[in-house]
Every structure is written in structure tokens, then in C-alpha cells.
Design a protein around this motif. Structure first.
Motif, short mmCIF file in Angstrom:
data_model
loop_
_atom_site.label_atom_id
_atom_site.label_comp_id
_atom_site.label_asym_id
_atom_site.label_seq_id
_atom_site.Cartn_x
_atom_site.Cartn_y
_atom_site.Cartn_z
N VAL A 71 1.91 13.65 4.59
CA VAL A 71 2.34 13.23 6.10
C VAL A 71 1.63 12.19 6.44
CG1 VAL A 71 2.46 14.10 8.57
CG2 VAL A 71 2.74 15.83 6.50
N PRO A 72 2.06 10.70 6.67
CA PRO A 72 1.75 9.59 7.06
C PRO A 72 0.96 9.93 8.57
CG PRO A 72 3.73 9.03 6.26
CD PRO A 72 3.69 10.63 6.33
N GLN A 73 -0.10 9.18 8.71
CA GLN A 73 -0.90 9.44 10.08
C GLN A 73 0.03 8.91 11.25
OE1 GLN A 73 -4.37 7.16 9.76
NE2 GLN A 73 -5.50 8.76 8.52
N ARG A 74 -0.04 9.39 12.39
CA ARG A 74 0.90 9.12 13.40
C ARG A 74 0.87 7.66 13.80
NH1 ARG A 74 -0.34 9.26 19.16
NH2 ARG A 74 1.32 9.70 20.47
N GLY A 75 1.74 7.06 13.69
CA GLY A 75 2.06 5.61 14.22
C GLY A 75 1.50 4.36 13.23
N ALA A 76 1.15 5.03 12.29
CA ALA A 76 0.58 4.30 11.12
C ALA A 76 1.98 3.28 10.50
CB ALA A 76 0.10 5.08 9.83
N ASP A 77 1.61 2.34 9.74
CA ASP A 77 2.45 1.21 9.05
C ASP A 77 3.47 2.27 8.21
OD1 ASP A 77 1.72 -0.61 10.72
OD2 ASP A 77 0.70 -1.69 9.08
N GLU A 78 2.76 3.08 7.57
CA GLU A 78 3.46 3.87 6.46
C GLU A 78 4.54 4.87 7.25
OE1 GLU A 78 -0.54 3.28 4.60
OE2 GLU A 78 0.25 3.76 6.71
N GLN A 79 3.99 5.49 8.26
CA GLN A 79 4.98 6.31 9.10
C GLN A 79 6.18 5.60 9.59
OE1 GLN A 79 4.14 8.03 12.76
NE2 GLN A 79 4.25 10.03 11.98
N LEU A 97 -9.76 5.57 -4.07
CA LEU A 97 -10.40 6.49 -3.84
C LEU A 97 -11.08 6.17 -2.26
CD1 LEU A 97 -11.41 9.23 -4.47
CD2 LEU A 97 -13.38 8.19 -5.85
N ASP A 98 -11.64 5.28 -2.09
CA ASP A 98 -12.35 5.10 -0.81
C ASP A 98 -11.40 5.09 0.13
OD1 ASP A 98 -14.82 4.81 -2.17
OD2 ASP A 98 -15.01 2.64 -2.08
N GLU A 99 -10.36 4.00 0.32
CA GLU A 99 -9.04 4.19 0.87
C GLU A 99 -8.57 5.58 1.45
OE1 GLU A 99 -4.76 2.43 1.74
OE2 GLU A 99 -5.97 1.91 -0.22
N TRP A 100 -8.53 6.43 0.17
CA TRP A 100 -7.56 7.38 0.40
C TRP A 100 -8.68 8.53 1.24
CZ3 TRP A 100 -4.02 9.31 -4.27
CH2 TRP A 100 -3.13 8.31 -4.25
N LEU A 101 -9.99 8.44 0.69
CA LEU A 101 -10.76 9.52 1.56
C LEU A 101 -10.92 9.17 2.95
CD1 LEU A 101 -13.84 9.34 -1.33
CD2 LEU A 101 -12.61 11.46 -0.60
N ASP A 102 -10.96 8.07 3.11
CA ASP A 102 -11.10 7.32 4.75
C ASP A 102 -9.74 7.88 5.54
OD1 ASP A 102 -12.12 5.70 6.79
OD2 ASP A 102 -10.20 4.52 6.71
N ARG A 103 -8.59 8.01 4.84
CA ARG A 103 -7.18 8.34 5.36
C ARG A 103 -7.14 9.85 5.24
NH1 ARG A 103 -3.04 4.50 2.66
NH2 ARG A 103 -1.75 5.84 3.52
N SER A 126 0.72 -1.17 -0.07
CA SER A 126 0.00 0.03 -0.14
C SER A 126 0.87 1.09 0.05
CB SER A 126 -1.11 0.01 1.22
OG SER A 126 -0.19 0.07 2.50
N VAL A 127 2.10 1.00 0.50
CA VAL A 127 3.08 2.46 0.72
C VAL A 127 3.33 2.66 -0.48
CG1 VAL A 127 4.98 3.22 1.77
CG2 VAL A 127 3.37 2.08 3.07
N SER A 128 4.18 1.51 -1.37
CA SER A 128 4.51 1.71 -2.53
C SER A 128 3.60 2.20 -3.74
CB SER A 128 5.02 0.27 -3.01
OG SER A 128 5.47 0.35 -4.33
N ARG A 129 2.44 1.59 -3.49
CA ARG A 129 1.29 2.04 -4.54
C ARG A 129 0.94 3.77 -4.41
NH1 ARG A 129 -2.35 -1.38 -3.39
NH2 ARG A 129 -3.50 -0.29 -1.75
N THR A 130 0.61 3.92 -2.94
CA THR A 130 0.22 5.04 -2.80
C THR A 130 1.37 6.28 -3.22
OG1 THR A 130 -1.05 4.64 -0.97
CG2 THR A 130 -0.15 6.95 -0.80
#
Length: 296
Positions: free
Chosen positions: A175-183, A150-156, A94-98
Motif C-alpha cells: 500500500v503506497p503512502q497516502r498522497g505519495a507519487d507512487e500512489q 534497504l535504507d529507503e525501504w526502511l524509511d518508507r 523508483s516505482v518500477s524498481r520497487t
């Protein structure tokens, strides 16, 4: 100019900069419940892994005895840990795709306006407005439906829907969400690459651009102003680098190399700096020291 053939710094000289480097990480460990014995186990495994693979002699088998000599870890432990491999932070899909989709939205001419800003996009390609979010996602990956992205990105809150029903890239996309896997992934990746560049400069000479502008003894208001302006400068530099890289990749045959450009901005309250300034560090490499203030 070639770097002089100097020995690496002694363990005694490394203690002070390494202690400063590790302090924020230790704070993270304690806040996250990562205990000292757990860190020691991880560090022991890393020592064996690095010694085994990075310090192997050409055309010679790396032995338990040599790894033990290099690391100071008992041969019995070396034998147990060798070949186990150190934990590696692989890129989550998901990180690579985003990252790839956002990078294209910020760089490709068809998805940016005349000022180089990401354009609002129609949701679907058949809505009469080109380009669309659907074509953006499809131009990067066919493994996931654009609607799911789109649904995932709207939620995040990576994107929002404007008054015209178009998809707009939000400021939070960077800016990835605090504590998220991406961060956490970028914590490991970005710090690794920054430290790797600095270490290469210490051991091999100034190979990589690794500099900082720093002032001490500032008022809080000036520190906040400089932080804001430097964020704007950094964002512009990163977007320009992304545009250049994106364009160059279109004609690049591909290979096994990677490149990264990173910028960081930091400020903190440091009341001791004015009365007891730290001595100028002479072991830093490639550091820009601005005039007018005592460098930290």
C-alpha cells in the motif's frame, strides 16, 4: 460468440453512468485545489489528442476541420492544441524498481517459503544465510546499491528488521503512502486500465473479464466482515497470478505487449439503498449479480 454490430451508446444514455464515474474524481479535484477551469483545459487537450490519434482515417491526413467536427472544439483551438500531446503519467523509476523487486520477492522460489510467503532475508550475501536482500536487489537491478534500497525501504516502512537481523517484507509494502507519487501513479494507471477494459466491453463486446459481486442493505458489521474476507481472497489471487506471470516470463522471448490483473474492494454507508433501491442497471457488461439481494 461475436458481439452484435450495435452502435455505441447515445450521449443521453452515457450521462448517468459517466456522472457516477466522475463523482469521486471531482471530490479529489476539489480537495486537491484542482479547479473547474483547470479540468476543462485538461479535458479540451485530451479531446483533441484522442481525436487526432485514435480517430485518424487510414491513409488520410487528419485535418483541423475533422478534429473540430469530432470534438466540437473550435478550429482555432484545435490548431493550437494539435501535436502538443496530452499529459502522460510515466512510470517513476523508483516505482518500477520497487514493484519489480517486491514482485520477485513474492514469486521466485528461492525467496519464498514452502507456503509461498516471502522469506525473511539476511541483509548481505556473505552473512552465511542464503538468500539475502543483497542478492534479491542485484537480481533485479544493478543501477542502485542494495544498501540504498534497504535504507529507503526502511524509511518508507516497506520492510523491517526482525529480531534475527533479517529483512522482512512488511504488510505496508503493498500500500503506497497516502498522497505519495507512487500512489498517484497507480491512481492513474489502475483506473485507466479498469475503465479501458469496461469501455472496450461496451464498444466491442465482452473482451475482458470485468465483474463484481455486490450486496446492498447490509449491516455495518457484515460489511466490515465481507471487506476483510474479500481482502484476503484478493491478496491470494494476486499473489498466485504474480507467481504464474513471474515463472512464465523466464522463458518468454519478450515483446511490446503488457498485461495487468487488478482487484478492488469498496464499501460505504448508503442509507438510501434500503428504502429507495436503484434500478438494476442493464448497460453493464460482464457483471456477476449474486442471488439473495437486489443488485445495485
Amino acid at each position: 460468440m461475436d458481439a452484435p454490430n450495435l452502435p455505441p451508446p447515445s450521449p443521453e444514455r452515457l450521462q448517468s453512468p459517466i456522472a457516477r464515474l466522475l463523482r469521486p474524481l471531482v471530490r479529489l479535484f476539489i480537495r486537491s485545489g484542482m479547479t473547474f477551469p483547470g479540468v476543462v483545459d485538461l479535458l479540451r487537450e485530451l479531446y483533441v489528442n484522442v481525436a487526432e490519434y485514435d480517430f485518424a482515417l487510414p491513409d488520410k491526413e487528419q485535418t483541423d476541420s475533422r478534429v473540430s467536427l469530432l470534438t466540437g472544439i473550435h478550429r482555432k483551438e484545435v490548431r493550437r492544441l494539435r501535436g502538443a500531446g496530452a499529459p502522460i503519467s510515466t512510470t517513476p523509476a523508483s516505482v518500477s524498481r520497487t514493484s519489480a523487486i517486491i514482485a520477485r520477492w513474492l514469486a521466485a522460489p528461492e525467496f519464498t517459503d514452502a507456503g509461498g510467503r516471502p522469506r525473511p532475508l539476511a541483509r548481505l550475501s556473505d552473512q552465511g544465510a542464503a538468500p539475502s536482500f543483497e542478492t534479491l536487489v542485484a537480481s533485479v537491478t544493478r543501477d542502485v546499491r542494495p544498501r540504498a534500497v534497504l535504507d529507503e525501504w526502511l524509511d518508507r516502512k516497506i520492510v523491517a528488521i526482525d529480531a534475527d537481523g533479517c529483512v522482512v517484507l512488511a504488510e505496508g509494502a503493498f500500500v503506497p503512502q497516502r498522497g505519495a507519487d507512487e500512489q498517484l501513479y497507480y491512481l492513474g494507471r489502475n483506473l485507466h486500465d479498469h475503465v479501458a477494459a469496461a469501455v472496450a466491453n461496451v464498444l466491442e463486446g465482452p473482451r475482458f473479464f470485468e465483474r463484481a459481486v455486490h450486496y446492498d442493505g447490509l449491516s455495518e458489521s457484515l460489511a466490515e466482515t465481507l471487506e476483510k474476507s474479500s481482502r484476503d481472497i484478493a491478496a491470494g489471487a494476486l499473489q498466485e497470478a504474480n507467481r504464474q506471470a513471474h515463472k512464465a516470463c523466464e522463458t518468454d522471448p519478450g515483446g511490446d505487449h503488457r498485461w495487468i490483473m487488478g482487484i478492488y474492494v469498496y464499501r460505504e454507508e448508503n442509507p438510501a439503498a434500503a428504502s429507495q433501491p436503484e434500478p438494476v442497471e442493464t448497460t453493464k457488461t460482464n457483471t456477476t449479480k449474486p442471488p439473495g439481494k437486489t443488485p445495485s
